[in-house]
Design a protein around this motif. Structure first.
Motif, short mmCIF file in Angstrom:
data_model
loop_
_atom_site.label_atom_id
_atom_site.label_comp_id
_atom_site.label_asym_id
_atom_site.label_seq_id
_atom_site.Cartn_x
_atom_site.Cartn_y
_atom_site.Cartn_z
N VAL A 44 0.85 -1.18 0.00
CA VAL A 44 0.00 0.00 0.00
C VAL A 44 0.89 1.24 0.00
O VAL A 44 1.89 1.30 0.71
N LYS A 45 0.53 2.21 -0.79
CA LYS A 45 1.27 3.48 -0.84
C LYS A 45 0.32 4.60 -0.42
O LYS A 45 -0.78 4.71 -0.95
N ILE A 46 0.73 5.40 0.55
CA ILE A 46 -0.09 6.52 1.02
C ILE A 46 0.27 7.74 0.17
O ILE A 46 1.43 8.13 0.09
N MET A 47 -0.75 8.33 -0.46
CA MET A 47 -0.53 9.49 -1.32
C MET A 47 -1.60 10.55 -1.06
O MET A 47 -2.63 10.26 -0.48
N THR A 48 -1.33 11.77 -1.51
CA THR A 48 -2.30 12.85 -1.42
C THR A 48 -2.25 13.66 -2.71
O THR A 48 -1.22 13.71 -3.38
N LYS A 49 -3.37 14.26 -3.07
CA LYS A 49 -3.42 15.14 -4.23
C LYS A 49 -3.11 16.58 -3.82
O LYS A 49 -2.92 17.43 -4.66
N SER A 50 -3.04 16.81 -2.52
CA SER A 50 -2.74 18.14 -2.00
C SER A 50 -1.26 18.47 -2.18
O SER A 50 -0.41 17.60 -2.14
N ALA A 51 -0.99 19.74 -2.36
CA ALA A 51 0.39 20.22 -2.44
C ALA A 51 0.70 21.03 -1.19
O ALA A 51 -0.16 21.77 -0.69
N PHE A 52 1.90 20.86 -0.68
CA PHE A 52 2.29 21.56 0.53
C PHE A 52 3.51 22.42 0.23
O PHE A 52 4.40 22.00 -0.50
N PRO A 53 3.57 23.61 0.81
CA PRO A 53 4.71 24.49 0.56
C PRO A 53 6.03 23.88 1.04
O PRO A 53 6.05 23.10 1.98
N PHE A 54 7.11 24.27 0.39
CA PHE A 54 8.44 23.83 0.79
C PHE A 54 8.67 24.20 2.26
O PHE A 54 8.34 25.30 2.69
N GLY A 55 9.17 23.25 3.02
CA GLY A 55 9.45 23.50 4.43
C GLY A 55 8.31 23.08 5.35
O GLY A 55 8.43 23.20 6.56
N SER A 56 7.20 22.60 4.79
CA SER A 56 6.08 22.16 5.61
C SER A 56 6.46 20.89 6.38
O SER A 56 7.29 20.11 5.93
N ALA A 57 5.83 20.69 7.50
CA ALA A 57 6.07 19.49 8.30
C ALA A 57 4.79 18.68 8.39
O ALA A 57 3.69 19.22 8.48
N SER A 58 4.94 17.37 8.32
CA SER A 58 3.80 16.46 8.50
C SER A 58 4.04 15.69 9.78
O SER A 58 5.16 15.27 10.08
#
Length: 72
Positions: A44-58
């Protein structure tokens, strides 16, 4: 080989464990493969269609993360 959500659920690679209250995402550990086999195990691969700015933390909370090469 990555599988979609429906296939992952049908193959028990993705499920909710009602005993522990954890969502489980795992790789196929039942298919026997040989070194000459070019078909990788299902996973399974976890993916998102959302884009996050450079430097964002998850931030995620992982109960158990396996490591190393799986051998049987």
């Amino acid at each position: 080989r990555y599988v979609n959500e429906q296939s992952a659920t049908n193959q028990s690679l993705l499920f909710f464990d009602t005993t522990t209250g954890h969502t489980v995402i795992k790789v196929d550990n039942t298919t026997s493969i040989t070194p000459a086999d070019s078909s990788p195990r299902r996973s399974v691969k976890i993916m998102t269609k959302s884009a996050f700015p450079f430097g964002s933390a998850s931030i995620i909370d992982i109960f158990h993360a396996p490591y190393g090469m799986g051998l049987s």
